[in-house]
Motif scaffolding. Structure first.
Motif, short mmCIF file in Angstrom:
data_model
loop_
_atom_site.label_atom_id
_atom_site.label_comp_id
_atom_site.label_asym_id
_atom_site.label_seq_id
_atom_site.Cartn_x
_atom_site.Cartn_y
_atom_site.Cartn_z
N GLN B 12 0.85 -1.20 0.00
CA GLN B 12 0.00 0.00 0.00
C GLN B 12 0.88 1.24 0.00
O GLN B 12 2.06 1.16 0.32
CB GLN B 12 -0.90 0.01 1.24
N ASP B 13 0.27 2.37 -0.33
CA ASP B 13 1.06 3.59 -0.44
C ASP B 13 1.53 4.13 0.91
O ASP B 13 2.68 4.52 1.06
CB ASP B 13 0.24 4.68 -1.15
N ASN B 14 0.61 4.14 1.91
CA ASN B 14 0.94 4.82 3.17
C ASN B 14 1.02 3.91 4.38
O ASN B 14 1.79 4.16 5.29
CB ASN B 14 -0.08 5.93 3.44
N PHE B 15 0.16 2.89 4.40
CA PHE B 15 0.12 2.00 5.56
C PHE B 15 0.19 0.54 5.09
O PHE B 15 -0.36 0.20 4.04
CB PHE B 15 -1.18 2.20 6.36
N MET B 16 0.85 -0.30 5.89
CA MET B 16 0.87 -1.74 5.56
C MET B 16 0.72 -2.56 6.82
O MET B 16 0.96 -2.07 7.93
CB MET B 16 2.14 -2.09 4.83
N VAL B 17 0.33 -3.82 6.65
CA VAL B 17 0.09 -4.68 7.81
C VAL B 17 0.82 -6.01 7.59
O VAL B 17 0.76 -6.60 6.52
CB VAL B 17 -1.42 -4.94 7.98
N LEU B 18 1.53 -6.45 8.63
CA LEU B 18 2.14 -7.78 8.61
C LEU B 18 1.23 -8.75 9.35
O LEU B 18 0.87 -8.51 10.51
CB LEU B 18 3.52 -7.77 9.29
N THR B 19 0.84 -9.83 8.67
CA THR B 19 0.02 -10.86 9.32
C THR B 19 0.63 -12.23 9.02
O THR B 19 1.68 -12.31 8.37
CB THR B 19 -1.43 -10.83 8.77
N GLY B 20 0.00 -13.28 9.51
CA GLY B 20 0.42 -14.65 9.16
C GLY B 20 1.89 -14.91 9.45
O GLY B 20 2.40 -14.57 10.52
N GLU B 21 2.56 -15.52 8.46
CA GLU B 21 3.97 -15.87 8.63
C GLU B 21 4.84 -14.65 8.91
O GLU B 21 5.81 -14.71 9.66
CB GLU B 21 4.49 -16.55 7.35
N GLN B 22 4.52 -13.55 8.25
CA GLN B 22 5.31 -12.34 8.42
C GLN B 22 5.17 -11.82 9.85
O GLN B 22 6.13 -11.32 10.45
CB GLN B 22 4.88 -11.26 7.42
N TYR B 23 3.95 -11.95 10.40
CA TYR B 23 3.73 -11.55 11.79
C TYR B 23 4.57 -12.43 12.72
O TYR B 23 5.22 -11.93 13.66
CB TYR B 23 2.24 -11.65 12.16
N GLN B 24 4.55 -13.74 12.46
CA GLN B 24 5.33 -14.67 13.29
C GLN B 24 6.82 -14.31 13.27
O GLN B 24 7.48 -14.28 14.31
CB GLN B 24 5.15 -16.12 12.79
N HIS B 25 7.30 -14.01 12.09
CA HIS B 25 8.70 -13.63 11.92
C HIS B 25 8.99 -12.34 12.70
O HIS B 25 9.99 -12.23 13.43
CB HIS B 25 8.98 -13.46 10.43
N ALA B 26 8.08 -11.37 12.60
CA ALA B 26 8.25 -10.08 13.30
C ALA B 26 8.24 -10.28 14.81
O ALA B 26 8.94 -9.60 15.55
CB ALA B 26 7.14 -9.12 12.87
N LYS B 27 7.42 -11.25 15.25
CA LYS B 27 7.31 -11.52 16.68
C LYS B 27 8.62 -12.08 17.22
O LYS B 27 9.07 -11.70 18.31
CB LYS B 27 6.17 -12.54 16.88
N VAL B 28 9.22 -12.98 16.45
CA VAL B 28 10.52 -13.54 16.86
C VAL B 28 11.55 -12.42 17.01
O VAL B 28 12.39 -12.43 17.90
CB VAL B 28 11.00 -14.57 15.80
N LEU B 29 11.45 -11.41 16.14
CA LEU B 29 12.40 -10.29 16.18
C LEU B 29 12.04 -9.27 17.27
O LEU B 29 12.73 -8.28 17.46
CB LEU B 29 12.43 -9.59 14.81
N ARG B 30 10.90 -9.51 17.98
CA ARG B 30 10.42 -8.62 19.07
C ARG B 30 10.29 -7.17 18.61
O ARG B 30 10.74 -6.24 19.29
CB ARG B 30 11.38 -8.71 20.27
N LEU B 31 9.72 -6.99 17.45
CA LEU B 31 9.52 -5.63 16.94
C LEU B 31 8.59 -4.87 17.86
O LEU B 31 7.62 -5.41 18.38
CB LEU B 31 8.93 -5.67 15.53
N LYS B 32 8.88 -3.58 18.05
CA LYS B 32 8.01 -2.73 18.88
C LYS B 32 7.79 -1.39 18.19
O LYS B 32 8.48 -1.07 17.20
CB LYS B 32 8.61 -2.55 20.27
N ASN B 33 6.83 -0.62 18.71
CA ASN B 33 6.51 0.68 18.12
C ASN B 33 7.77 1.51 17.90
O ASN B 33 8.63 1.59 18.77
CB ASN B 33 5.57 1.48 19.04
#
Lengths: 244, 244
Positions: B12-33
């Motif tokens: 998307q142009d301005n906002f995007m959302v990570l879900t599914g596998e990408q969310y799992q991957h982001a969780k492992v990396l402990r991403l925060k605001n």
């Protein structure tokens, strides 16, 4: 032509004999009287031989000629690799041998996740040396690369720094290319290619390498796995050295 | 900076959302605001984003900038590989992706010891494409290389011949070097690197390649395994093209 490595002390001037593992290998190939084979001392000399007798457990050969191996590169390139997980080191030993490496040297670094203890090291070195010997045989090399382990990162730097072209590859290096380092060492005969472990080298380790006289270079803008980097660098260097 | 691939239709142009596998991957990396990440469409465009919200199952991102990926090589190199045993092809897909390959194409040849049947092929292609995607993510690529299978050797030759620099590597070629072929194609933008299976290509296959317009080249005087040859050639070509 099939190739066999014999220990230098078993190399004879006119006649040679294949026994043990070499006999087993020859048997699989169904060698018979009159077949031509190459016997190599693993130190750069190839003997062209003809099978003169096949008996149970031993194959006799007559030496026809003896020459420096044509399969050895003109440059001696040693890969120095921060100790990775065991299967990765074995992979690099096999592939680097095919690609013409002179020696593979493992060393510990700050972020190494595993390193062998003293006790298991001797067995492992034996295993690694066998992998190198087998890959040398299959790829038709004239030398079996030596596989060694150094006790410290400092020891690796000190040894690598002796090469005509000593290079450390660092993923955060952006500007200095491998090509620039190669071109700054025209006519080099020996090269040392040093790469980090799974977690990368620490900045202080990279600084120490620079102080020791190593070129700090990039391998491009993609992050290579620890087992890919040395093989990529070795392939590129053999190309740059005019091997193919 | 962590990198995530999203299908082009989810970009998307301005906002995007990570879900599914990408969310799992982001969780492992402990991403925060406030953390910065790169989101890539797998077709050469990188978006620099900032995490704006972390909820169960979804991470929201604000797009800050959008650029052509800096991690893509200037040349498009496709590896054409005679169908090898499955683990070897997977190895080449992973490593070639790290090294910057544009596409990996498998094809049958006379001495191929295994080839997938129609039925299993779709599943296998899916699996291979996943290996390429995962390697692209880990190495920070801006593109996910396409993995394809061609129905015949002739089809592979016809396609490869379209490249600016089409090369077949043959272990019995002694004189013509890869360097000579590269230097004869100055300013090339696309390259095709074709290699044989475990048992090698047949002489008639090599002749057909020459007639189709491919350069027949050596990779040096050592015999490389079928999975080593394409990676050696790709590394050398990236070096020759000025990538590192």
């Amino acid at each position: 032509m099939p190739k066999f490595f014999l220990p230098p002390e078993e190399m004879q001037d006119n006649f040679m004999v294949l026994t043990g593992e070499q006999y087993q290998h020859a048997k699989v190939l169904r060698l018979k009287n009159g077949d031509a084979v190459t016997v190599c001392d693993g130190r750069g000399t190839d003997c062209r031989c003809i099978v003169s007798d096949v008996s149970e457990g031993r194959i006799s050969l007559v030496v026809q000629s003896r020459d420096a191996s044509l399969a050895e590169p003109a440059v001696e390139v040693t890969v120095y690799m921060a100790f990775p997980k065991s299967d990765k080191l074995e992979h690099v030993i096999q592939k680097a041998t095919e690609l013409g490496v002179y020696a593979v040297v493992a060393f510990p670094s700050a972020r190494c996740v595993s390193r062998p203890d003293e006790k298991s090291l001797r067995k492992k070195l034996e295993r690694w040396q066998k992998i190198a010997a087998s890959a040398a045989e299959q790829s038709g090399r004239g030398r079996i690369p030596e596989v060694r382990m150094l006790p410290s990162y400092a020891a690796a730097l000190a040894e690598a720094a002796n090469a005509d072209l000593p290079v450390l590859f660092y993923e955060n290096e952006r500007s200095r290319t491998f090509r620039a380092a190669i071109e700054a060492a025209p006519g080099f005969r020996t090269a040392a290619l040093l790469t980090g472990p799974e977690g990368g080298l620490e900045e202080s380790e990279v600084e120490a390498a620079g102080k020791a006289g190593l070129n700090i270079c990039t391998l491009g803008s993609r992050i290579l796995r620890c087992e890919t980097a040395p093989l990529c660098a070795l392939s590129a260097l053999m190309y740059a050295a005019g091997e193919f």
